[in-house]
Design an enzyme around this catalytic site. Structure first.
Site, PDB file in Angstrom:
ATOM      1  N   TYR A   1       0.821  -1.222   0.000  1.00 50.53           N
ATOM      2  CA  TYR A   1       0.000   0.000   0.000  1.00 50.53           C
ATOM      3  C   TYR A   1       0.853   1.269   0.000  1.00 50.53           C
ATOM      4  O   TYR A   1       1.946   1.304   0.554  1.00 50.53           O
ATOM      5  CB  TYR A   1      -0.833   0.048   1.284  1.00 50.53           C
ATOM      6  CG  TYR A   1      -2.175  -0.641   1.244  1.00 50.53           C
ATOM      7  CD1 TYR A   1      -2.843  -0.907   0.059  1.00 50.53           C
ATOM      8  CD2 TYR A   1      -2.802  -0.999   2.432  1.00 50.53           C
ATOM      9  CE1 TYR A   1      -4.077  -1.529   0.066  1.00 50.53           C
ATOM     10  CE2 TYR A   1      -4.043  -1.619   2.452  1.00 50.53           C
ATOM     11  CZ  TYR A   1      -4.677  -1.874   1.257  1.00 50.53           C
ATOM     12  OH  TYR A   1      -5.896  -2.487   1.265  1.00 50.53           O
ATOM     13  N   GLU A   2       0.284   2.336  -0.570  1.00 55.65           N
ATOM     14  CA  GLU A   2       0.863   3.689  -0.514  1.00 55.65           C
ATOM     15  C   GLU A   2       2.294   3.735  -1.057  1.00 55.65           C
ATOM     16  O   GLU A   2       3.141   4.469  -0.571  1.00 55.65           O
ATOM     17  CB  GLU A   2       0.854   4.231   0.924  1.00 55.65           C
ATOM     18  CG  GLU A   2      -0.451   4.049   1.682  1.00 55.65           C
ATOM     19  CD  GLU A   2      -1.606   4.849   1.087  1.00 55.65           C
ATOM     20  OE1 GLU A   2      -1.381   5.630   0.161  1.00 55.65           O
ATOM     21  OE2 GLU A   2      -2.741   4.688   1.568  1.00 55.65           O
ATOM     22  N   GLY A   3       2.551   2.929  -2.083  1.00 57.40           N
ATOM     23  CA  GLY A   3       3.906   2.816  -2.622  1.00 57.40           C
ATOM     24  C   GLY A   3       4.629   1.693  -1.902  1.00 57.40           C
ATOM     25  O   GLY A   3       4.622   1.630  -0.666  1.00 57.40           O
TER      26      GLY A   3
END
Length: 604
Positions: free
Chosen positions: A411-413
């Site tokens: 997630y989120e990079g």
């Protein structure tokens, strides 16, 4: 909005590396206000009533239950903590926002994902980038749970390259509408969302553009969905592909300016990263808590397994990671909150103050995302091991906790992307003059070629040696990163394994320092005896950090230095990672574990 606490100097993002932080200047969970404690207790009561007892239902893909719980959370105000009161939110500060995200996320990853996607990337882009008309129309419904939000960025083949999407937005001949065509994948909350933040490219623009797209089941407007994805974990988090076929929206539904979508996406990710860190904390507490109880109850060879050294090791390490993660996360959260308040006091709008602040602390956000997501994975893995064969069974909570934890590293990079971003952003800040790395790096270089002092330092005060060790770990980063920049210049980004090693040094230094500062602050105000185990956890984490820094620095140095330069740097590394009084980590672990098992819970 909660106001800035007195007029302390606020470090800029990344400055922790080159400026001393005093224990009294950081915020810790022990500093929660009465209002924040009440909010925390309300969220915990909600989770223990509505989520924790229904774990089996969440594991059996009860998407309707997720939507129902989210609606109840909205009714209680939990979805609008960060939303200003003028848009029907609670208007609380960033620490309170993190606190609610922390405690609502621990029981199941399905709710953690639904909550994070809705309150973060589903709502904040409109709140921070939308026009006043857009905010008034959408944010009140999103903050109360009347509507739910989703975020459509990822596409097949795009992955980490957020700006490479092929979804198109075409302006109609009359100039009043845009038609959107394309495909998005891995969209959280897609199955019950009413509002989508959609990123598409207009003509051959270099950068994508953001749009607000409403969805009505009675009038789908060219929007269709794939089946619910079959996932390793987060089983009741609705995750679908979303298809747009001539989906027509008013031209005024463009979010911010044309071509500003990539910037919106990146800033949304900064907020999401630190909130993801907070979303792992209560999960670690709960996993550790369940493991302690099981270890006390499980008898082997006529002895509770909690008495065995191998189990004590695991429990102590699990608790230590959770406690240090709390320290680091709330330290950064308060820095962000104070900076937002200061900007607003200086006349900036709420939206501008938040946008600039999250961009400012992007380094800390990436550090926390990586560290805490890996800690919850390790914690749940050790939880399974403590349960033994039962841990592998879906009848115990460890199995689902492990599966749910795995997505946090993506997630989120991905964590690899975030590791490289943290170092890359720090170097860019240095080049812009926002963080003075050159001077301190040169000082470290001079120290390496100078004659070491033979004076024996005075380590009689609490944490004197540990704080000196943290300073030396910062020198290791400056030595490795400074030399790497000199050698490779702008080509440094091509040396990914070197960046990963440097990033681990940066991450461990920040986390270890946060633990030391939390323990020192609390020892001063509550007494060393009352904080005995917390002091031990801070020392235990630092010991591991020194070990990691030593290993990663050797790896980095060997990748670009040779001969005399390499020998000099390795001698410096030995000096910078040497304890005068090495702690007895077996004793530290045993003491921490005995406190946990005597209380039969995670109590820190």
């Amino acid at each position: 909005m909660e106001t800035t606490e007195n007029k302390k100097e606020l470090l800029r993002g990344g400055q922790f590396l080159v400026k001393e932080t005093k224990a009294e200047d950081i915020f810790t969970p022990e500093d929660f206000s009465e209002e924040q404690k009440m909010m925390r207790d309300s969220v915990k009561e909600f989770v223990d009533r509505e989520i924790w007892p229904k774990k089996d239902e969440f594991e059996n893909k009860n998407y309707a239950l997720t939507e129902e719980v989210m609606q109840k959370a909205g009714e209680l105000g939990f979805l609008g903590v960060a939303v200003p009161e003028e848009y029907d939110g609670l208007g609380m500060g960033f620490v309170s926002t993190m606190l609610v995200c922390d405690y609502i996320s621990g029981a199941t990853g399905s709710i953690a994902t639904a909550f994070g996607a809705h309150t973060g990337i589903g709502t904040l882009p409109i709140l921070l980038y939308g026009t006043e008309e857009q905010r008034k129309k959408y944010v009140p419904k999103l903050s109360t749970g009347e509507w739910f939000g989703a975020y459509c960025l990822t596409e097949p083949g795009a992955g980490s390259d957020a700006n490479s999407g092929k979804t198109k937005a075409e302006l109609t001949e009359d100039g009043k509408h845009y038609k959107i065509n394309g495909q998005k994948m891995w969209i959280s909350n897609a199955g019950f969302a009413d509002v989508f933040i959609v990123f598409a490219r207009i003509e051959d623009d270099k950068y994508i553009t953001g749009f607000i797209v409403e969805y009505d089941k009675e009038n789908p407007n060219g929007i269709t969905f794939g089946e619910e994805e079959k996932k390793l974990g987060i089983h009741s988090s609705s995750t679908r592909q979303v298809f747009f076929n001539d989906t027509t929206i008013p031209a005024e539904n463009m979010l911010s300016e044309r071509g500003n979508g990539f910037k919106i996406a990146m800033n949304a990710l900064n907020v999401g990263r630190i909130k993801l860190a907070s979303a792992t904390l209560d999960a670690q507490r709960r996993v550790t808590d369940v493991a302690i109880k099981y270890a006390n109850d499980r008898v082997q060879f006529k002895t509770p397994i909690a008495k065995f050294g191998a189990i004590k090791l695991k429990l102590a390490e699990m608790a230590t990671s959770a406690w240090v993660g709390e320290a680091a996360t709330y330290r950064a959260a308060k820095m962000i909150e104070n900076r937002i308040s200061l900007r607003m006091e200086n006349g900036e709008s709420h939206a501008d103050a938040e946008l600039k602040t999250f961009e400012e602390y992007a380094i800390e956000c990436s550090i926390l995302k990586v560290a805490c997501s890996e800690d919850i994975q390790n914690c749940s893995d050790e939880g399974i091991q403590i349960f033994g064969g039962m841990g592998f069974s879906a009848d115990t909570p460890m199995e689902s906790a492990w599966r749910d934890a795995r997505i946090a590293r993506i997630y989120e990079g991905t964590n690899e992307i975030n590791r490289m971003l943290a170092v890359g952003m720090l170097i860019k800040k240095a080049m812009k003059g926002h963080v003075d790395l050159l001077g301190p790096a040169q000082a470290v270089g001079d120290e390496l070629t100078g004659i070491p002092s033979m004076d024996k330092p005075d380590y009689s005060e609490l944490f004197a040696e540990e704080k000196e060790m943290v300073k030396k770990l910062k020198k290791v980063f400056l030595m490795v990163a400074g030399s790497a920049v000199q050698k490779f210049g702008e080509d440094l980004e091509e040396h990914q394994q070197l960046l990963l090693a440097a990033s681990d040094i940066l991450i461990e230094t920040y986390m270890a320092e946060s633990g030391i500062l939390r323990a020192e602050k609390n020892a001063k105000r509550f007494g060393e005896d009352q904080q005995k185990e917390q002091i031990q956890m801070a020392k235990l984490y630092l010991y591991h950090a020194v070990d990691t820094v030593n290993q990663k620095a050797k790896e980095g140095i060997a990748s670009f230095a040779e001969g005399d330069e390499q020998r000099m740097m390795l001698m410096g590394l030995k000096r910078f990672t040497k304890y005068e009084n090495m702690p007895n980590i077996v004793e530290l672990r045993n003491s921490i574990a005995e406190k946990l098992t005597s209380e039969n819970k995670y109590m820190f």
